[in-house]
Every structure is written in structure tokens, then in C-alpha cells.
Scaffold this active site. Sequence first.
Site, PDB file in Angstrom:
ATOM      1  N   ARG A 106      95.633  87.440  -5.134  1.00 14.35           N
ATOM      2  CA  ARG A 106      95.572  88.850  -4.759  1.00 14.35           C
ATOM      3  C   ARG A 106      96.029  89.002  -3.320  1.00 14.35           C
ATOM      4  NH1 ARG A 106      90.268  91.630  -2.653  1.00 14.35           N
ATOM      5  NH2 ARG A 106      91.392  93.196  -1.474  1.00 14.35           N
ATOM      6  N   GLU A 116      88.211  98.439  -0.988  1.00 13.31           N
ATOM      7  CA  GLU A 116      86.990  98.880  -0.307  1.00 13.31           C
ATOM      8  C   GLU A 116      87.126 100.239   0.387  1.00 13.31           C
ATOM      9  OE1 GLU A 116      85.541  95.814   2.292  1.00 13.31           O
ATOM     10  OE2 GLU A 116      85.402  94.356   0.678  1.00 13.31           O
ATOM     11  N   TYR A 120      79.490  90.227  -0.678  1.00 12.13           N
ATOM     12  CA  TYR A 120      79.147  89.174   0.289  1.00 12.13           C
ATOM     13  C   TYR A 120      77.647  88.998   0.440  1.00 12.13           C
ATOM     14  CZ  TYR A 120      84.050  88.949   1.497  1.00 12.13           C
ATOM     15  OH  TYR A 120      85.405  88.773   1.427  1.00 12.13           O
TER      16      TYR A 120
HETATM   17  C1  FCB Z   1      85.986  92.393   3.324  1.00 11.99           C
HETATM   18  C2  FCB Z   1      87.437  92.769   3.569  1.00 11.99           C
HETATM   19  C3  FCB Z   1      88.315  91.579   3.868  1.00 11.99           C
HETATM   20  C4  FCB Z   1      87.630  90.587   4.794  1.00 11.99           C
HETATM   21  C5  FCB Z   1      86.253  90.233   4.261  1.00 11.99           C
HETATM   22  C6  FCB Z   1      85.521  89.203   5.096  1.00 11.99           C
HETATM   23  O1  FCB Z   1      85.180  93.513   3.524  1.00 11.99           O
HETATM   24  O2  FCB Z   1      87.974  93.411   2.437  1.00 11.99           O
HETATM   25  O3  FCB Z   1      89.516  92.053   4.401  1.00 11.99           O
HETATM   26  O4  FCB Z   1      87.603  91.073   6.078  1.00 11.99           O
HETATM   27  O5  FCB Z   1      85.486  91.407   4.188  1.00 11.99           O
END
Ligand code: FCB
Length: 445
Positions: A82, A171, A294
Amino acid sequence: MPVSQLPSTAGLRPDFIWGVSTSSFQIEGATKEDGRGPSIWDVYCQNGEVRNRDTGDVACDHYHRYREDVALMKSLGVQAYRFSVAWPRVLPQGRGSANEPGLAFYDRLIDELLAAGIEPWLCLYHWDLPQALEDLGGWMNRESATWFAEYTSLVATRFGDRVKRFATFNEPSMFNLFSRSIGKRDRTSEDNFHRAIHHVNLAHGAAVDVLREKVPGASIGCIHNLQPCWPSSSSEADAAAAARLDIYWNRAFPDPQCRGEYPSVMRSAIEPHIRPGDLARICRPVDWFGLNHYSPVYVTAQASSMLGFDFGEKPAGVPLTPIGWPINPEAFGETLRIVHESYGLPIYVLENGYGNFDKPDQTGAVVDPERIAFLRAYIGAMNSAAANGVDVRGYFVWSLLDNFEWDSGYSKRFGLTYVDYASLRRTPKSSFRWYADLIKTARQR
Ligand code: FCB
């Protein structure tokens, strides 16, 4: 590395896709080459808004080293990659005349991927808006949906013969919250914040229609960052703040896109920006739900902030990554379940990963057992969710390479591959070899 250290993948589908993700501004560099126009991130960097005054001018120099990077992916054994297209590279002014050398770069990249047997997953927008459009109000201008549709049409026409997987946005909640509410870039009003949410949603719907029309067999989604929002104390005010952030972080985009309605608590604020037919324009059928995840987020009430919330202290004892993000694989499993139950779409996890401050040892090796432990636990949680009926069909690690981590510049490292920014040399970390083993083992099942 003994195979016993791999998580079980027995709950995953036989056609499960393993991949890695990156984005244009974070890796490409070459910001002033071959006719690329400036993006808002070039301007933030110039304005010194990024740690150490880092810029994206060189980044990982992927623009020139993409062959080496595709070879790395091939040795990793991923089935899919991606990446995002930099809008200002292909349309330097954001609209109008296309930039042939910029388009040609993505031709070369896509052809290299296909030759390596890796499926390109193309994301149209990973935050690098052309500055020329920001000068016209950016996402606060309702015309932005038309600009985005025109840009999508260019990309679809040019690459749709070879690319079938398209994501509209990466996002949307993040770039809206961070540029217009909780970040340093607090440049606007609550009204404009809601206006921009609605326009990004309209742009998503318009792009889905363009992709359907121009790319036969397209498989389309949007990538949402969903993280549980938890109060950082037992106070009622923090609980209310967490519930409010949950709406803006987790639901302001997926709900209208997938269900055709805004969450009730934000309806009165968004209503002034809605015109008849808009919700039908936004809620276009998509093929999958792109999930980035995350960690949970801890929230506190903050009367002085625009929407009444801010990031709060993490409770004592919560395990954290070196960059301070909570580690909680169960919350990932729970998020997968919520997405499955709320939206009923096949899920692709298009980002998950571990940020730290890796350094090579005396031998030059980059040994990162903590990243391996993180990935093992999170992939294990995903496997359990799948075994319990969640329709998850792919997992992409963030990221192939250490790269430009937005406001933090190059200080935080998320790569499976270490990048020495002075020499631009790439060194696969131990997690790279671990992920290669995992993919090989999972695919042999
Ligand atoms: C996400 C982003 C990506 C990267 C990761 C750690 O929110 O989409 O670009 O910065 O975090």
C-alpha cells in the site's frame, strides 16, 4: 528465529493478504523534482513546524530508490504494497494540467511491483494536499470534492489498467482533528472543523463514483484510524470528554460513509453544511473497510480546547512503546470486533506497527525484539478475532521503511527496515526477517 515464536494464523482465511504500507510524503523525497508542486507538508516543514526542522526534501529518497525498495518487499515475501500518490506530483496546482513526469514515476513503481508479483494498493490521499488548493481554503471549500474527483479521474484513467485496489483517504479523522482541533495547527473555528469533515466525506463519495466508472473490477475502500478512546481518570468530565472524542475520532467518517448518517451528537453542528442529497452522495457502496490501529487513546476534559477534550495522562502501569503509545493487543481485537459488527464489511488492517528509536549495534545489525513481540501479540489478537467470526482479510505492517513521521520528523522509527538518513542505506531489522518467516509459514499452511 524458531517458528515457535510466530503467532498462530490458523484462524485466518486461506487467501489472507500480508502486506506493508508507506505514504508518499513520508518516503519519496524529490519534493522539487520533475515538476512536483508544493504540498501543505512542504510548507509546514518550511515554517519550522516539524521537530529538528526536518523536511521531506530527501526522506528515504524512494523516488530514486523505488527499485531497491520493491526488491526489499520481494525478499520480505509480501503479497501487497500500500502506497499513496502525491497529488501535487501529478497535479502540481491541484487541478488543471497534469504533470507527465510525476505520473511516469508511478507507472514505473507500479510496473516494478507487478513484475515482482506484488499487488499495488493505491491510496489517493495520505495528507499531502497541494498547497495551491489549501490557498483556496482546502477542505473547508466545498469545491474540494470536485477537485478530488478530478484528481481521482486522472489517477484512475492512468493506472486503472494495472491497479484495482483503491483507497480514497487515509485516516480522514486524523488530518481533520490534528489540523483543525487538537494539534498545534489550531487555525480555525468549530464551524470550519465541521465543514471540513463534511467536505472530505463528500470527496470520498465522489471518488468512489469516479473509480467505479473508470476502473472495471475496482475494489474500493476508505482507511480509518480507529482507536478506543478511554478517560484518563475516573472523573465524569473525563468520561464525557472521551465519549466526545470517540465520536470525532472513530465515527465522524465511517458512519456517514457506510451508514448514511452522522452520529447524533454532531448532527446539529454539521447540519448547516449539508445540502439536499449529500448523505446519499457520501454513502456509496464500498468493498471493504480499511482499518489502521495502534493503541487506545487516553482522554481528558479540557475546557480551553475547541471541542472540550485533549490527550490525557496514561494511567500508571499501562505498558508503553518507547514513543509513549499504549500497548494493548486486546484493544485491537476488540476494535476489529466493533468494526465488523458496526459496518459489516470485509476488513483489511492497512496499518499497525511499533515506533521506537532503533540504532544499529556495533556490528551494524538492527535488533528489535520489542517490535517482534508487539507484532506477534497484535497478529495473535487478530487471529483470535478472525477465529471468532470477524471477517478480516489482510494485514499490512506500518511500515516498510523508517520514514518521516510527520510532526516528529525523523526522530521516530516504525520501519521493518532501518534507514540511515545520512547514507540512505537500508538495513532490514530482525523484525523484517521475523515477518518474512511469518508470511512464509502462514502461506504454507
Ligand atoms: C498513522 C499514519 C501514518 C504513520 C503512522 C505511525 O496515523 O497514517 O502515516 O504516521 O500513523
